[in-house]
Design a protein around this motif. Structure first.
Motif, short mmCIF file in Angstrom:
data_model
loop_
_atom_site.label_atom_id
_atom_site.label_comp_id
_atom_site.label_asym_id
_atom_site.label_seq_id
_atom_site.Cartn_x
_atom_site.Cartn_y
_atom_site.Cartn_z
N ARG A 204 -6.47 63.82 73.39
CA ARG A 204 -5.78 63.70 74.67
C ARG A 204 -6.01 62.33 75.30
N PHE A 205 -7.24 61.85 75.22
CA PHE A 205 -7.57 60.53 75.73
C PHE A 205 -6.70 59.47 75.06
N SER A 206 -6.64 59.52 73.74
CA SER A 206 -5.86 58.54 72.97
C SER A 206 -4.39 58.60 73.36
N ASP A 207 -3.88 59.80 73.50
CA ASP A 207 -2.48 60.00 73.86
C ASP A 207 -2.19 59.36 75.22
N ILE A 208 -3.08 59.60 76.17
CA ILE A 208 -2.88 59.06 77.52
C ILE A 208 -2.95 57.53 77.51
N VAL A 209 -3.95 56.98 76.85
CA VAL A 209 -4.09 55.51 76.83
C VAL A 209 -2.87 54.87 76.18
N LEU A 210 -2.43 55.41 75.06
CA LEU A 210 -1.28 54.81 74.36
C LEU A 210 -0.02 54.89 75.22
N LYS A 211 0.18 56.00 75.90
CA LYS A 211 1.36 56.10 76.77
C LYS A 211 1.28 55.09 77.90
N ARG A 212 0.11 54.95 78.47
CA ARG A 212 -0.04 53.96 79.56
C ARG A 212 0.25 52.56 79.06
N ILE A 213 -0.20 52.27 77.86
CA ILE A 213 0.05 50.94 77.30
C ILE A 213 1.55 50.75 77.07
N LEU A 214 2.20 51.77 76.54
CA LEU A 214 3.65 51.66 76.29
C LEU A 214 4.42 51.43 77.59
N LEU A 215 3.92 51.99 78.67
CA LEU A 215 4.61 51.83 79.95
C LEU A 215 4.41 50.44 80.53
N ARG A 216 3.57 49.65 79.92
CA ARG A 216 3.37 48.27 80.35
C ARG A 216 4.42 47.32 79.78
N THR B 195 -12.44 65.83 52.33
CA THR B 195 -13.40 66.93 52.22
C THR B 195 -13.44 67.82 53.44
N ALA B 196 -12.58 67.58 54.39
CA ALA B 196 -12.62 68.38 55.61
C ALA B 196 -11.23 68.76 56.06
N GLY B 197 -10.42 69.15 55.15
CA GLY B 197 -9.09 69.63 55.53
C GLY B 197 -8.08 68.52 55.56
N ALA B 198 -6.84 68.89 55.79
CA ALA B 198 -5.73 67.94 55.68
C ALA B 198 -5.29 67.42 57.03
N VAL B 199 -6.17 67.43 58.00
CA VAL B 199 -5.79 66.98 59.33
C VAL B 199 -6.83 66.00 59.84
N ILE B 200 -6.36 64.95 60.47
CA ILE B 200 -7.31 64.03 61.09
C ILE B 200 -7.72 64.63 62.43
N PRO B 201 -9.01 64.95 62.58
CA PRO B 201 -9.45 65.49 63.86
C PRO B 201 -9.23 64.41 64.94
N GLY B 202 -8.71 64.81 66.07
CA GLY B 202 -8.41 63.80 67.08
C GLY B 202 -6.98 63.34 66.97
N GLY B 203 -6.30 63.78 65.94
CA GLY B 203 -4.87 63.52 65.83
C GLY B 203 -4.51 62.12 65.38
N ALA B 204 -3.24 61.97 65.06
CA ALA B 204 -2.72 60.69 64.60
C ALA B 204 -2.78 59.64 65.71
N VAL B 205 -2.74 60.10 66.97
CA VAL B 205 -2.83 59.12 68.09
C VAL B 205 -4.17 58.42 68.08
N LEU B 206 -5.22 59.13 67.63
CA LEU B 206 -6.54 58.49 67.58
C LEU B 206 -6.51 57.35 66.58
N LEU B 207 -5.84 57.56 65.46
CA LEU B 207 -5.73 56.48 64.47
C LEU B 207 -5.03 55.28 65.08
N ALA B 208 -3.93 55.51 65.75
CA ALA B 208 -3.17 54.41 66.35
C ALA B 208 -4.01 53.66 67.38
N LEU B 209 -4.68 54.42 68.26
CA LEU B 209 -5.49 53.76 69.29
C LEU B 209 -6.68 53.03 68.66
N SER B 210 -7.28 53.64 67.65
CA SER B 210 -8.44 53.02 67.00
C SER B 210 -8.07 51.67 66.40
N VAL B 211 -6.89 51.59 65.79
CA VAL B 211 -6.44 50.32 65.21
C VAL B 211 -6.24 49.29 66.32
#
Lengths: 102, 164
Positions: free
Chosen positions: A39-51, B121-137
């Motif tokens: 949820r944190f990541s989703d919110i931050v990315l949306k805020r960035i996109l709105l910039r 080794t822990a399932g086919a899903v990234i915990p924290g979702g794909a958005v976490l990957l994007a933000l992490s990058v």
């Protein structure tokens, strides 16, 4: 294994660590951490996109949804369209941490 | 399963007693070993976090849809899912790579699960979702010095120590 993949895994794990620490949720189960971090990541990315300046939203949209887009091209698009991305990311991260700690 | 718990070293394992189980050993910037408290949250605090952040997320979703169009949100989610799926199929040797480079293992439970997911080794899903990957990058490329640069040490035992 492609080094880009390794780098992305390293970034992902590091990003998870960083956000868990920012939110102070080390004591939670990994499932609860995952929910809050997503949820944190989703919110931050949306805020960035709105910039993105209004007049460049169309270009940004096209860039992000194009075939062959990758996490790295996503970052490069943000850099191209958002003035001072560094500051923008810092500010949105801080704002979002504050939201989570209200 | 090798990754059921976060690899930490208890003070008792280092010959020092501690009464507080919510503590962990950490390395300061000066390289000193210290005990630090792991912050704990009450159930109410967690519930408040979840509920308030949900409202913020919903409001932002509406604004993004207004600015970019509804198709954009679903399209971007789909792209991010593709990225994370690609990661999940290629990360089998991630731990070996990290050890070879002297990169410390993640500290958090979620970080370890992400590593496990990357290794398949822990399932086919990234915990924290794909958005976490994007933000992490984004976070990493913006500031590579923000990564955990603590040297590999006895505080970050090899994941192989936990293999069955």
């Amino acid at each position: 294994m492609p080094s880009e993949t390794m780098s992305h895994i390293e970034m992902l794990a590091g990003g998870a660590d960083h956000i868990v620490e920012l939110l102070g949720i080390e004591s939670l189960s990994h499932d609860d951490q995952a929910l809050l971090v997503e949820r944190f990541s989703d919110i931050v990315l949306k805020r960035i996109l709105l910039r993105v300046p209004h007049e460049r939203v169309g270009e940004m949209r096209e860039a992000l949804l194009s075939d062959g887009s990758t996490p790295d091209s996503f970052f490069e698009s943000l850099e191209r369209f958002i003035p001072d991305l560094n500051t923008a990311v810092q500010e949105e991260m801080e704002k979002t941490v504050a939201d989570f700690k209200k | 399963m090798p990754f059921e718990s976060v690899p930490t070293v208890n003070a008792s394992e280092k010959g020092e007693e501690t009464e507080n189980t919510n503590e962990r050993l950490a390395v300061t910037e000066e390289g000193e070993l210290v005990q630090e408290e792991i912050p704990t949250l009450s159930y109410d605090e967690v519930e408040r976090m979840i509920s308030h952040s949900e409202k913020v997320a919903d409001q932002l979703e509406e604004e993004v849809i207004r600015q970019y169009g509804g198709g954009f949100v679903s399209g971007l989610r789909s792209k991010m899912s593709e990225w994370s799926e690609s990661l999940l199929t290629k990360g089998e040797h991630a731990v070996d790579w990290m050890e070879a480079k002297g990169i410390p293992l993640p500290k958090s439970k979620l970080g370890m699960r992400c590593l496990s997911a990357g290794m398949g080794t822990a399932g086919a899903v990234i915990p924290g979702g794909a958005v976490l990957l994007a933000l992490s990058v984004v976070l990493w490329r913006r500031d590579p010095t923000s990564r955990n640069t603590a040297p590999v040490s006895e505080l970050t035992p090899s994941v192989h120590a936990y293999a069955e």
